[in-house]
Motif scaffolding. Structure first.
Motif, short mmCIF file in Angstrom:
data_model
loop_
_atom_site.label_atom_id
_atom_site.label_comp_id
_atom_site.label_asym_id
_atom_site.label_seq_id
_atom_site.Cartn_x
_atom_site.Cartn_y
_atom_site.Cartn_z
N SER A 1 -1.03 12.44 -9.31
CA SER A 1 -0.31 11.40 -8.55
C SER A 1 -1.21 10.19 -8.35
CB SER A 1 0.12 11.93 -7.18
OG SER A 1 0.89 13.07 -7.34
N TYR A 2 -2.47 10.47 -8.09
CA TYR A 2 -3.44 9.38 -7.90
C TYR A 2 -3.53 8.53 -9.17
CZ TYR A 2 -7.93 7.01 -7.61
OH TYR A 2 -8.92 6.06 -7.62
N GLY B 1 -10.68 10.31 -6.19
CA GLY B 1 -10.74 8.86 -6.37
C GLY B 1 -10.31 8.06 -5.15
N PHE B 2 -9.85 8.74 -4.11
CA PHE B 2 -9.33 8.01 -2.95
C PHE B 2 -10.45 7.25 -2.24
CE2 PHE B 2 -6.10 11.28 -3.57
CZ PHE B 2 -4.98 10.47 -3.62
N ALA C 1 0.84 -1.20 0.00
CA ALA C 1 0.00 0.00 0.00
C ALA C 1 0.87 1.25 0.00
CB ALA C 1 -0.91 0.00 1.22
N LEU C 2 0.32 2.28 -0.58
CA LEU C 2 1.01 3.57 -0.61
C LEU C 2 0.07 4.64 -0.07
CD1 LEU C 2 3.27 4.99 -3.30
CD2 LEU C 2 1.25 6.30 -2.77
N GLN C 3 0.57 5.40 0.87
CA GLN C 3 -0.24 6.49 1.45
C GLN C 3 0.36 7.83 1.05
OE1 GLN C 3 -3.10 4.48 2.87
NE2 GLN C 3 -3.07 6.37 4.05
N PHE C 4 -0.48 8.74 0.65
CA PHE C 4 -0.04 10.11 0.45
C PHE C 4 -0.32 10.90 1.72
CE2 PHE C 4 -1.10 9.18 -4.13
CZ PHE C 4 0.20 9.28 -4.60
N GLY C 5 0.71 11.51 2.29
CA GLY C 5 0.48 12.41 3.41
C GLY C 5 0.23 13.80 2.84
N LEU D 1 -4.47 20.26 -5.67
CA LEU D 1 -5.47 19.22 -5.91
C LEU D 1 -5.23 18.57 -7.27
CD1 LEU D 1 -7.80 18.06 -4.29
CD2 LEU D 1 -9.34 19.60 -5.50
N LYS D 2 -4.85 19.39 -8.24
CA LYS D 2 -4.55 18.84 -9.57
C LYS D 2 -3.36 17.87 -9.49
CE LYS D 2 -6.20 22.81 -12.17
NZ LYS D 2 -5.76 24.08 -12.75
#
Lengths: 230, 561
Positions: free
Chosen positions: B240-241, B276-277, B217-221, B234-235
């Motif tokens: 990145s998403y 999309g998260f 899993a990969l989390q974006f902080g 946000l863009k």
């Protein structure tokens, strides 16, 4: 033998246990609505139907589904982690008919199958099964927005809104007419693989290991398509 | 005849423990604690590849375990639903049972604690390309050497040997390390489920692609300030998403619950879901080195309490999104019944037991937030890891904090949720007592909570009151006058006061020793005609004593006075 705790993983999982009940013969009076309501602070029964949903793994309907079918409702379906339970209930005081129908009970693959319980005049038939979601998509995707006090409707509306309830209502009607072919459909999926013809004779099980799909009424053909083994 | 054959999912790891064992599906993350019988069942499946139910039953009887067949069916169904066990339908053939294997060690660990943590948080580096204002780790930036690649491999070897399930890599910004891809590959190949948390600003497509097949899993902080003020952020998040999705990564978001986030919660969550998260982890705002900023952004207990219903309402709108709270926010689950909490694995603080933290240099701490010299347990590079787990006194202290008198004498110690929350140790002034940020401890049995419970509750009582009368004490705790007077007298932080002191017609009451002045100030400000003070004692205390929301132990470390 026990699973002590379960911590769900990284992926979204919103599993729950849910029940839907419908009263066909007689609507509930206010006193009985209140009794049903007392089972859950979030249940909002009306005079025909109620829905219970328990999020998380270890909550469930207090006292189980059984008493509700014995006293208040006529059909029910429940889903818990992809395991389904269908149940229909009706009253018939004739002991011969009670004995006849009770012969159809069987415990098949993975405990899936038909269970029949008789309490005085009340006959409660429950079917444990697993559904093929590809086939069952249509009926599972129907509107189930019922069971709310501010949304009272006629019985037909409930059945129209929820195809699974309609299927069970049809099965109930067939059983009342002593048409037991619904049992054959469950037997074909969950019983047949376990029993040879000799065993069927020896145990006096009222089944044959042949299902004449084409002769089944539409609702049972559909039932046959949506059932599957685990 | 067709019958079902069961087998263990290839992605499942088993670890024996004193109560039975822990079962972990490293693909989807389900973690189950199971009893001894169930653990034996799983070991049999592991050893025999595929078994029919009657064979399981036979083998377990050989190992002297008896059970109802309906229990076996029930447990198998559950194990299937959690993707621990799989099955196939095959033509049944009665196999020669002698060929089945049940060579299983039927003894159990004697320790009453886990043989290893489930998850190790490794701060691969505290260096970072950003300087986010709310980062708790910034203070460590120059404090640690970083282990070499070979040392990192040695760390992974030790964790693997101990049967740790998950390695959660964070920082700092872990992707800054040039060897991070190789370390991730190595850890994944050793069988660990590897997670990484990164800020997007260092989201190197090639680097992420190289490690994507090894990451669980990969989390974006994310930086909420930038999300709210910079439209490009946000863009960038969206881009990145999409890249992460393209690489079929299991992606999530970490967001710190600051006051700003609280005030824009609905918008932030909606934006993230629109991107999309589907996995959003809410983190408690941790004290960092900028005290002024902390005071501005920290959510006070009362604010948190008011926010809770709104937050839960907003969260419930997103049925297809998995929300998680970090363990420091366990108080949000305080109303879950203890029985349900146990079944669902809600455990609150598990520092030193189910989790451990490792610093960039290999130093081991009970949790990634408690990075302090006096909390250091050892260094994985020069210690026998199992030896440390079994014998570290400091580790034992954190593992068993709920049993310590100092905790039991705190408000968290008498809270109904103490076993599945316990409060976050970071937010306890000395890491042993109560969580000072809890919005609402659940104290239901004051009259039966014993003298330590009364002691804890009395301190809590003084948060909203400026004095207590003996008769109030008697009534509140259901004790006689003699005991009430004795306990009040023995409370060193209280002092007896008299009506004449304040000009009011009250006697035999007790006020806080250090806060006589509070009382005097309150009298100076005055009371309404109904007798209510114009200023609450708590407010006056804050004016006089300053901020109490910042834990003392961190004040000392960060030189905040």
């Amino acid at each position: 033998m026990e699973i002590i705790s379960v911590r769900k993983g990284f992926t979204a999982d919103h599993s729950s246990t849910s029940y839907k009940f419908l009263a066909i013969d007689e609507p509930l009076d206010q006193k009985n609505i209140n009794k049903v309501s007392s089972l859950s602070s979030r249940a909002r029964p009306d005079d025909r139907a109620v829905k219970f949903t328990y999020k998380g793994d270890f909550n469930d309907l207090p006292g189980g589904w059984w008493p509700l079918l014995e006293k208040h409702y006529d059909i029910m379906y429940s889903e818990s982690y992809d395991w389904w339970l269908f149940a229909v209930a009706f009253s018939d005081p004739d002991p011969d008919k009670q004995q006849e129908i009770s012969r159809y009970a069987f415990n098949g693959l993975e405990d899936l199958g038909v269970n029949i319980d008789i309490v005085e005049e009340r006959i409660i038939v429950s079917f444990s099964c697993v559904l093929d979601y590809g086939e069952a998509y249509e009926i599972l995707d129907t509107n189930t927005n019922y069971g709310y006090k501010d949304n009272k409707k006629d019985l037909e509306d409930y059945l129209y809104d929820d195809s699974l309830l309609q299927l069970l209502a049809d099965i109930r009607s067939q059983l009342l007419d002593e048409d037991y072919r619904a049992f054959d459909v469950f037997w074909h999926e969950y019983g047949e693989p376990l029993y040879s013809q000799d065993e069927i004779k020896e145990l006096e099980i009222p089944y044959t290991n042949e299902l004449d799909y084409d002769s089944l009424p539409n609702n049972l053909q559909y039932l046959s398509r949506i059932l599957r083994c685990i | 005849m067709l019958k079902y054959q069961y087998y263990l999912n290839n992605n499942v790891v088993l670890r024996k423990e004193h109560f039975g064992g822990i079962v972990f599906n490293k693909n989807i993350g389900n973690t189950l604690d199971v009893d001894r019988e169930t653990f034996i069942l799983l070991q049999l499946l592991e050893q025999n590849s595929q078994l029919f139910k009657n064979e399981i039953s036979y083998l377990m009887k050989q190992l002297n375990y008896s059970f109802e067949i309906s229990d076996l069916t029930r447990v198998l169904k559950k194990l299937i639903s959690y993707k621990i066990v799989l099955y196939s339908k095959v033509i049944y053939r009665d196999r020669c049972k002698d060929k089945l294997s049940y060579d299983i060690d039927n003894t159990w660990p004697k320790n009453n604690f886990l043989s290893a943590p489930e998850t190790v948080h490794w701060a691969a580096t505290y260096r970072c390309n950003l300087n986010c204002p709310d980062c708790y780790a910034r203070r460590h930036k120059d404090s640690f050497e970083e282990m070499t690649f070979n040392e990192a491999k040695s760390m992974v070897d030790k964790l693997t040997k101990a049967k740790v399930f998950q390695l959660a890599i964070g920082g700092g910004e872990a992707l800054i390390r040039n060897d991070i891809v190789d370390i991730i590959k190595y850890a994944a190949n050793c069988g660990l489920a590897v997670h990484i948390t990164t800020n997007m600003d260092n989201f190197d497509r090639q680097k992420v692609q190289n490690m994507s097949s090894h990451l669980t899993a990969l989390q974006f902080g994310i930086d909420a300030d930038r999300l709210l003020s910079d439209t490009n952020y946000l863009k960038k998040l969206h881009l990145s998403y999409l890249i992460a999705r393209e690489m079929q990564l299991n992606i999530g978001i970490n967001i710190i619950l600051t006051k700003k986030v609280l005030n824009n919660f609905d918008y932030i969550i909606r934006s993230l879901v629109e991107v999309g998260f589907r996995r959003i982890v809410l983190l408690r705002y941790k004290p960092h080195d900028n005290h002024k900023r902390w005071l501005k952004e920290n959510i006070k207990p009362g604010e948190m309490k008011n926010f809770e219903p709104d937050m839960k309402e907003i969260i419930s709108q997103y049925n297809n999104v998995k929300f998680r709270f970090d363990c420091a926010l366990s108080f949000l689950q305080r109303n879950v019944s203890p029985k349900r909490a146990k079944k669902e694995g809600i455990r609150g603080c598990v520092a030193g037991e189910r989790i451990l933290a490792i610093g960039p240099d290999g130093s081991i701490y009970p949790c990634s937030q408690i990075i302090a010299e006096d909390a250091k347990i050892g260094n994985i590079l020069n210690t026998d890891f199992n030896e440390l787990i079994n014998n570290s006194k400091r580790l034992r202290k954190y593992r068993n904090f709920r049993n310590k008198l100092v905790f039991r004498s705190s408000i968290c110690g008498i809270c109904k949720a103490k076993d599945h929350c316990g409060g976050c140790r970071v937010f306890s002034h000395n890491r042993k007592e109560e969580d000072i940020g809890c919005p609402e401890p659940i104290i239901t049995d004051i009259k039966t909570c014993g003298k330590y419970g009364r002691k804890a509750d009395l301190k809590h009582y003084f948060k909203n009151h400026s004095y207590i009368k003996v008769e109030t004490y008697m009534e509140r705790y259901g004790v006689g006058q003699k005991r009430a007077v004795k306990e009040l007298k023995n409370s060193e932080w209280l002092v007896k006061s008299y009506g004449s002191d304040t000009g009011r017609k009250k006697s035999d009451y007790y006020v806080e020793r250090d806060n006589n002045i509070v009382y005097e100030v309150q009298d100076l400000i005055g009371f309404t005609s109904g007798g209510a003070p114009f200023a609450k004692a708590e407010e006056i205390k804050e004016w006089i004593n300053g901020d109490k929301s910042y834990p003392d132990w961190l004040k000392r470390i960060n030189n905040i006075f």
